[in-house]
Design an enzyme around this catalytic site. Sequence first.
Site, PDB file in Angstrom:
ATOM      1  N   PRO A   2       0.836  -1.213   0.000  1.00 40.15           N
ATOM      2  CA  PRO A   2       0.000   0.000   0.000  1.00 40.15           C
ATOM      3  C   PRO A   2       0.869   1.261   0.000  1.00 40.15           C
ATOM      4  CG  PRO A   2      -0.640  -1.509   1.777  1.00 40.15           C
ATOM      5  CD  PRO A   2       0.650  -2.010   1.204  1.00 40.15           C
ATOM      6  N   GLU A   3       0.567   2.168  -0.915  1.00 40.16           N
ATOM      7  CA  GLU A   3       1.263   3.452  -0.965  1.00 40.16           C
ATOM      8  C   GLU A   3       0.296   4.508  -0.421  1.00 40.16           C
ATOM      9  OE1 GLU A   3       3.183   3.947  -4.831  1.00 40.16           O
ATOM     10  OE2 GLU A   3       3.269   1.781  -5.065  1.00 40.16           O
ATOM     11  N   LYS A  60       3.233   6.480   4.361  1.00 39.16           N
ATOM     12  CA  LYS A  60       2.521   5.202   4.229  1.00 39.16           C
ATOM     13  C   LYS A  60       2.105   4.646   5.600  1.00 39.16           C
ATOM     14  CE  LYS A  60       5.561   4.098   0.349  1.00 39.16           C
ATOM     15  NZ  LYS A  60       6.584   3.146  -0.106  1.00 39.16           N
ATOM     16  N   ARG A 113       2.405 -12.093   4.610  1.00 39.69           N
ATOM     17  CA  ARG A 113       3.866 -12.222   4.577  1.00 39.69           C
ATOM     18  C   ARG A 113       4.561 -11.723   5.836  1.00 39.69           C
ATOM     19  NH1 ARG A 113       6.228 -10.930  -1.212  1.00 39.69           N
ATOM     20  NH2 ARG A 113       8.017 -11.892  -0.194  1.00 39.69           N
ATOM     21  N   ARG A 265      14.105  -2.526  -8.168  1.00 34.93           N
ATOM     22  CA  ARG A 265      12.648  -2.577  -8.291  1.00 34.93           C
ATOM     23  C   ARG A 265      12.266  -2.722  -9.754  1.00 34.93           C
ATOM     24  NH1 ARG A 265      10.254  -0.378  -3.713  1.00 34.93           N
ATOM     25  NH2 ARG A 265       8.451  -1.518  -4.454  1.00 34.93           N
TER      26      ARG A 265
END
Length: 278
Positions: A2-3, A60, A113, A265
């Site tokens: 989530p950003e 965030k 996770r 990335r």
Amino acid sequence: MPEMPEVQTILEDLKQACLIGKKILKMSVFWDKTIISSDISSFVNTIKGQVITGLDRRGKYLIIHLSNGHSLVIHFRMTGRFILTSTDTPLSPYIRFLMDLDQNMQLRFHDTRKFGRCLLTQNVNETLSKLGPEPFASDLSPQLFAQNLIRKKRALKPLLLDQTFLAGLGNIYVDEALWEAHLHPLQQACCLSATQAETLFKAIQKVLRRGLESQGTTLGIGKTNFYRLSGKRGSHQTLLNVFRREGKPCPRCQTPIIRTVVAQRGTHLCPHCQILKN
Ligand SMILES: [Zn+2]
């Protein structure tokens, strides 16, 4: 992960669900590492019996303010999310902590996770002092952003991912903003003109606004994706121009989008619209 738009969506959902004013009857932790504290029992006892007095977001991070002056600071990392449900809903094995609220409600932190983190602080500003400005901060003008950016001898993508430079951006919105601004992810920040830097700032705000308006980005269908409090998906994935669109035509020039790796990335760009000029 989530950003900013996804965390803001969760925040708005929690407000809509009237979380403010609810009393925390009990806090249960099922995975100790989710909690950044050397003493889980004192952590749990500090929260128990408190009323939720406010909700906030910084970068965030989601912040839950409590009536005793403490605040819970939550980072969702890769797969964290909140589920608000009644106490009799069966418990999934991925719940790392939960809060029993009045009216038989439970706020559950679901994290497949286990990278998500939660801590308790009496001084949120100090805890999050390393974060850079918010992209919509009233005192961050395009001119000021441009001045800050041009001073940096770093490539644009890792710079924009750096939360100490600007808070809230992650992989999706950085790729989208760079495409919007016609800039290559490896372009050195210090080589930009003031106009280019201001254009980039406006592009960042544009893609974030689009993400906010469409309640976040839910890319896949598995448990690890972003979901809203109700379990609903965001819809921003239908509006992406480059992110995860490898091989598909650039919406501007029809050149196939390529995927490369920048700052470890996966990075998506149009090789025609985003030329590296160093
Ligand atoms: Zn293009």
